[in-house]
Motif scaffolding. Structure first.
Motif, short mmCIF file in Angstrom:
data_model
loop_
_atom_site.label_atom_id
_atom_site.label_comp_id
_atom_site.label_asym_id
_atom_site.label_seq_id
_atom_site.Cartn_x
_atom_site.Cartn_y
_atom_site.Cartn_z
N THR A 39 0.76 -1.34 -0.09
CA THR A 39 -0.14 -0.14 -0.14
C THR A 39 0.77 1.32 0.09
O THR A 39 1.12 1.77 1.08
CB THR A 39 -0.83 0.25 1.36
N PRO A 40 1.34 1.48 -1.07
CA PRO A 40 2.28 2.81 -1.10
C PRO A 40 1.42 4.03 -0.75
O PRO A 40 0.35 4.16 -1.17
CB PRO A 40 2.66 2.63 -2.56
N THR A 41 2.15 4.92 -0.05
CA THR A 41 1.45 6.10 0.19
C THR A 41 1.87 7.29 -0.63
O THR A 41 1.70 7.16 -1.78
CB THR A 41 2.14 6.77 1.86
N ARG A 42 2.27 8.48 -0.06
CA ARG A 42 2.53 9.64 -0.94
C ARG A 42 3.39 9.41 -1.96
O ARG A 42 3.38 10.17 -3.20
CB ARG A 42 3.08 10.82 -0.14
N GLY A 43 4.36 8.82 -1.80
CA GLY A 43 5.38 8.58 -3.00
C GLY A 43 6.86 8.30 -2.52
O GLY A 43 7.02 8.14 -1.06
N VAL A 44 7.82 8.26 -3.35
CA VAL A 44 8.99 7.74 -3.10
C VAL A 44 9.93 9.06 -2.34
O VAL A 44 9.86 10.07 -2.94
CB VAL A 44 9.87 7.38 -4.24
N VAL A 45 10.63 8.83 -1.33
CA VAL A 45 11.50 10.11 -0.83
C VAL A 45 12.99 9.37 -1.16
O VAL A 45 13.14 8.16 -0.82
CB VAL A 45 11.25 9.97 0.70
N TRP A 46 13.60 10.08 -2.07
CA TRP A 46 15.05 9.68 -2.78
C TRP A 46 16.04 9.23 -1.55
O TRP A 46 16.65 8.00 -1.87
CB TRP A 46 15.40 10.57 -3.40
N TRP A 47 15.88 9.71 -0.38
CA TRP A 47 17.19 9.19 0.51
C TRP A 47 16.58 8.46 1.73
O TRP A 47 17.30 7.84 2.38
CB TRP A 47 17.57 10.63 1.38
N ALA A 48 15.44 8.07 1.68
CA ALA A 48 14.68 6.98 2.52
C ALA A 48 15.33 5.73 2.57
O ALA A 48 15.53 5.15 3.48
CB ALA A 48 13.33 6.81 2.42
N GLU A 49 16.07 5.36 1.28
CA GLU A 49 16.51 4.13 1.27
C GLU A 49 17.91 4.02 2.18
O GLU A 49 18.35 2.90 2.67
CB GLU A 49 16.97 3.87 -0.06
N ILE A 50 18.57 5.36 2.34
CA ILE A 50 19.86 5.25 3.14
C ILE A 50 19.56 4.72 4.45
O ILE A 50 20.37 3.56 4.84
CB ILE A 50 20.53 6.66 3.08
N GLY A 112 -5.24 -4.70 0.34
CA GLY A 112 -4.77 -4.82 -0.98
C GLY A 112 -5.69 -5.35 -1.81
O GLY A 112 -5.46 -4.72 -3.13
N LEU A 113 -6.82 -6.18 -1.81
CA LEU A 113 -7.69 -6.56 -2.81
C LEU A 113 -8.73 -5.35 -3.12
O LEU A 113 -8.93 -4.86 -4.09
CB LEU A 113 -8.52 -7.52 -2.28
N VAL A 114 -9.22 -4.58 -1.92
CA VAL A 114 -9.72 -3.27 -1.90
C VAL A 114 -9.08 -2.28 -3.01
O VAL A 114 -9.79 -1.64 -3.82
CB VAL A 114 -9.92 -2.69 -0.71
N ASN A 115 -7.62 -2.23 -2.99
CA ASN A 115 -6.97 -1.24 -3.64
C ASN A 115 -7.13 -1.64 -5.12
O ASN A 115 -6.82 -0.77 -5.94
CB ASN A 115 -5.50 -1.28 -3.18
N ILE A 136 -6.65 -14.24 -6.05
CA ILE A 136 -7.68 -13.34 -6.25
C ILE A 136 -7.13 -12.09 -6.62
O ILE A 136 -6.44 -11.32 -5.89
CB ILE A 136 -8.49 -13.15 -5.05
N ARG A 137 -7.41 -11.71 -7.84
CA ARG A 137 -6.90 -10.55 -8.80
C ARG A 137 -5.35 -10.61 -8.35
O ARG A 137 -4.79 -11.44 -8.87
CB ARG A 137 -7.59 -9.23 -7.94
N TYR A 138 -4.69 -9.60 -7.46
CA TYR A 138 -3.32 -9.71 -7.63
C TYR A 138 -2.74 -10.29 -6.22
O TYR A 138 -1.57 -10.10 -5.90
CB TYR A 138 -2.72 -8.12 -7.77
N GLU A 139 -3.59 -10.81 -5.43
CA GLU A 139 -3.27 -11.24 -4.16
C GLU A 139 -3.47 -12.79 -4.00
O GLU A 139 -4.66 -13.39 -4.66
CB GLU A 139 -4.06 -10.69 -3.14
N TYR A 140 -2.71 -13.64 -3.64
CA TYR A 140 -2.88 -15.05 -3.24
C TYR A 140 -3.18 -15.13 -1.72
O TYR A 140 -2.34 -14.48 -0.62
CB TYR A 140 -1.61 -15.67 -3.55
#
Length: 392
Positions: A39-50, A112-115, A136-140
């Motif tokens: 369930t991704p939220t607002r989006g990618v923060v480039w430095w969050a991976e570090i 995830g299914l609702v999404n 079911i759709r994209y979820e097992y």
């Protein structure tokens, strides 16, 4: 390290508490990386991976090593009675695992299914689809989600019990002496790093960490090995002394290795693959970070955190219930806040606060209701209450 085998090491309690707190931040922060999440939220923060990569190499190895250490302490408490220890762990892990898989986890794949356009309500989903063992759709479904850790831990514990029952005492003593001669020496850090590197790079069919008990061939060698390392550490005075001497060097190795991992991320961010020529050095850096960080944290826990506090027992007891609840609460909060028009920082703070408060309430409520206590991983009878605030 100072405690005798019969004593409780408070530093390991604090380390376990801190490791699971970091796990919550890790799971929330994962939503802001390009690695993907349900369930991704607002989006990618480039430095969050570090900062996440600063934990990802060692966080699971640490948790399994701590679990092995705690298992040895519990076995000591049972006076070496392997059957009693195994039955106790089967109840304390198996009952909340079943409760979590049936009650706590199903809302996660449902969201995830609702999404993805699933039109039925939760009651219909729970009765007809949640345990249908199909796509079911994209979820097992059904899914084990974050409770894979409990499944692996229970499996390692049962294998350990089997080994203790099958291997003669003389052979076990010889294996322990051999383990101490090898690891309670200057070879501790380089040998541990080398073994982790071999598992991560040389095992047939490659590194597998799918969080699947039947698929994680290489991961079992790593996590199961760290579980056994922690188990043997609990009663090894020689290894405790070695860690107490070498942990500053381990901390230095872990920091330098993380520097290499972060530099690779800087050059190849997100899902950009590392060039083939640099993959083995990267795997080695992650291996060094993984083992060295565990040794460093064990040493720090003994040197600075081996003290009791009125909150220690409560927090230590709350760790397992909080772990059971935290990811489901996070997923349930993610969906309604996605369309509030917030930026990443407010969303991150809302998620962290919601998970912390919701998980803590899950523990507080569950511990006061007798029949719920075994279901959330607590002893059937209450052993203490929360400490009262002390006036200055």
């Amino acid at each position: 390290m100072t405690p005798a085998p019969s004593q409780r090491h408070y530093g390991m309690d604090w380390l376990r508490i801190g490791a699971f707190i970091l796990l919550i931040f890790y799971h929330v922060g994962y939503s802001f990386t390009p690695w993907g999440y349900q369930t991704p939220t607002r989006g990618v923060v480039w430095w969050a991976e570090i900062p996440l990569l600063g934990m990802s190499a060692w966080r699971l190895a640490l948790l399994f090593a701590i679990s092995g250490y705690a298992s040895a302490a519990l076995l000591n408490r049972d006076k070496g009675d392997t059957a009693a220890f195994g039955w106790s762990r089967l109840k304390r892990l198996g009952i909340p695992l079943a409760f979590g898989l049936i009650v706590v986890v199903p809302p996660q794949p449902y969201m995830g299914l609702v999404n993805s356009g699933y039109e039925h309500g939760y009651l219909y989903y729970f009765v007809h689809d949640a345990f249908s063992f199909r796509q079911i759709r994209y979820e097992y479904v059904p899914r084990v989600m974050h409770l894979w850790f409990v499944i692996h831990l229970l499996a390692y514990t049962l294998v350990l019990c089997l080994g203790l029952l099958v291997i003669p005492a003389r052979a076990r003593a010889a294996l322990r002496r051999g383990f101490e001669r090898i690891f309670a020496s200057p070879a501790l850090i380089p040998l541990g790093i080398a073994l982790v590197f071999l598992v991560r790079s040389k095992v047939p069919y490659g590194w597998t960490d799918m969080h699947d008990l039947l698929q994680d061939r290489a991961a079992h060698l790593h996590y199961g090995g760290m579980f056994l390392f922690g188990f043997l550490l609990r009663n090894s005075e020689a290894l405790r002394v070695t860690i107490a001497r070498q942990w500053p060097w381990a901390a230095l190795v872990a920091v330098v290795a993380f520097g290499w991992v972060a530099y690779d991320l800087w050059l190849y961010p997100g899902n950009t693959p590392t060039p083939p020529a640099w993959r083995q050095p990267l795997v080695f850096a992650k291996s060094a970070e993984s083992f060295a960080a565990v040794i460093a944290l064990f040493g720090i826990a003994d040197r600075y955190w081996n003290f009791n506090h009125p909150w220690r027992q409560t927090l230590s007891e709350a760790v397992f219930p909080v772990y059971i609840a935290h990811q489901t609460i996070m997923v349930l909060v993610m969906y309604p806040i996605r369309n509030w028009g917030l930026t990443a920082l407010p969303e991150f703070l809302i998620l962290c606060g919601s998970v912390a408060i919701g998980s803590w309430l899950f523990y507080l409520i569950g511990r006061e209701v007798g029949p719920l206590r075994p279901l959330i991983g607590l002893k059937r009878h209450k052993t203490h209450r929360m400490p009262r605030p002390v006036s200055p």
